[in-house]
Design an enzyme around this catalytic site. Structure first.
Site, PDB file in Angstrom:
ATOM      1  N   SER A  39     -22.280  41.052 -18.606  1.00  0.00           N
ATOM      2  CA  SER A  39     -21.386  40.769 -19.601  1.00  0.00           C
ATOM      3  C   SER A  39     -20.040  40.142 -19.216  1.00  0.00           C
ATOM      4  O   SER A  39     -18.953  40.790 -19.643  1.00  0.00           O
ATOM      5  CB  SER A  39     -21.128  42.290 -20.096  1.00  0.00           C
ATOM      6  OG  SER A  39     -20.679  43.305 -19.331  1.00  0.00           O
TER       7      SER A  39
ATOM      8  N   GLY B 167     -19.355  43.462 -14.333  1.00  0.00           N
ATOM      9  CA  GLY B 167     -18.836  42.716 -13.131  1.00  0.00           C
ATOM     10  C   GLY B 167     -20.055  41.930 -12.454  1.00  0.00           C
ATOM     11  O   GLY B 167     -21.235  41.665 -13.133  1.00  0.00           O
TER      12      GLY B 167
ATOM     13  N   GLY C 265     -22.235  46.032  -7.826  1.00  0.00           N
ATOM     14  CA  GLY C 265     -22.384  47.327  -7.430  1.00  0.00           C
ATOM     15  C   GLY C 265     -22.427  48.209  -8.859  1.00  0.00           C
ATOM     16  O   GLY C 265     -22.511  49.507  -8.843  1.00  0.00           O
ATOM     17  N   LYS C 266     -22.684  47.627  -9.823  1.00  0.00           N
ATOM     18  CA  LYS C 266     -22.741  48.448 -11.284  1.00  0.00           C
ATOM     19  C   LYS C 266     -23.935  49.263 -11.090  1.00  0.00           C
ATOM     20  O   LYS C 266     -23.334  50.336 -11.861  1.00  0.00           O
ATOM     21  CB  LYS C 266     -22.740  47.131 -12.465  1.00  0.00           C
ATOM     22  CG  LYS C 266     -21.749  46.273 -12.539  1.00  0.00           C
ATOM     23  CD  LYS C 266     -22.027  45.124 -13.605  1.00  0.00           C
ATOM     24  CE  LYS C 266     -23.254  44.367 -13.425  1.00  0.00           C
ATOM     25  NZ  LYS C 266     -23.477  43.606 -12.195  1.00  0.00           N
TER      26      LYS C 266
END
Ligand code: ADP
Length: 203
Positions: free
Chosen positions: A85, A11, A16-17
């Site tokens: 990513s 993301g 918020g990963k």
């Protein structure tokens, strides 16, 4: 369940990963599941100090993370990666390396990310110091069939963590929670099952 699950959180920055990844890590540890959180900053500092943020370096960085996920999961340890990513190709490459892969798309609007900005990245971009934020200056290729799809504008951290755990259970990657560890409703469970069936991940 002798192999670990590889959880790949993708993301745009500040979606918020890492926060959700840490929540999942804690919950899995509480259930006695062996898990290693491959913190992106820690890995860069220890294993990849040679890498910057050029396209080539980002490519190598995701390759190294994917390889670490492979060697951990084949030894029964779950692995978490939280990395922007932005390229589908890089994530699919990681998926191909392991049996139990879980792609978690963590979404938030650009406005929300700018407001949160825990690392001050968006502020730096506003000052003109950087111009390589995925989803703003550079394309972010959203996953087409992520096992988990999270909208952190509307779902709080606990809800997001539970969706990940429930998906792992439904796919048979971890044992079902007992009464005390279960923090979701039958309705949530049904939604996750329907989603995974719709995507062809379960029958
Ligand atoms: P990323 O790893 O995607 O760059 P971080 O997890 O470091 O993002 O930061 C996200 C920020 O947003 C944190 O300060 C976190 O507390 C906040 N936040 C607010 N709501 C949520 C949510 N529902 N899920 C995850 N983070 C959230």
């Amino acid at each position: 369940m002798d192999k670990g699950t590889f959880l790949w959180f993708t993301g745009v920055p500040a979606s918020g990963k890492s926060t959700i990844g840490r929540g999942v890590e804690k919950a899995l540890k509480e259930r006695g599941i062996r898990i290693e959180n491959l913190d992106a900053d820690e890995i860069r500092a220890n294993l990849s100090p040679d890498l910057g943020f050029t396209a080539k370096d980002r490519d190598l960085n995701t390759k190294r993370l994917a390889f670490m996920g492979k060697i951990l999961t084949r030894n029964g340890v779950c692995a978490i990666v939280a990395a922007v990513s932005p390229l589908r190709e890089h994530r699919d490459r990681a998926r191909k390396l392991v049996d139990s892969f879980l792609e978690v798309h963590v979404k938030a609007t650009l406005d929300t990310c700018k407001q949160r900005d825990p690392k001050g990245l968006y502020k730096r971009a506003e000052r003109g110091e950087i111009a390589d934020i995925a989803g703003w200056h550079m394309p972010y290729e959203a996953p087409e069939k992520p096992e988990v799809d999270l909208d952190t504008d509307t779902e709080d951290v606990d809800t997001c963590v539970n969706k990940v755990l429930l998906t792992m259970e439904t796919l048979g990657y971890i044992p079902k929670a007992d009464g005390t560890a279960k923090a979701y409703s039958d309705e949530d469970q049904k939604k996750v099952e329907e989603r995974l069936r719709g995507l062809g991940y379960i029958e």
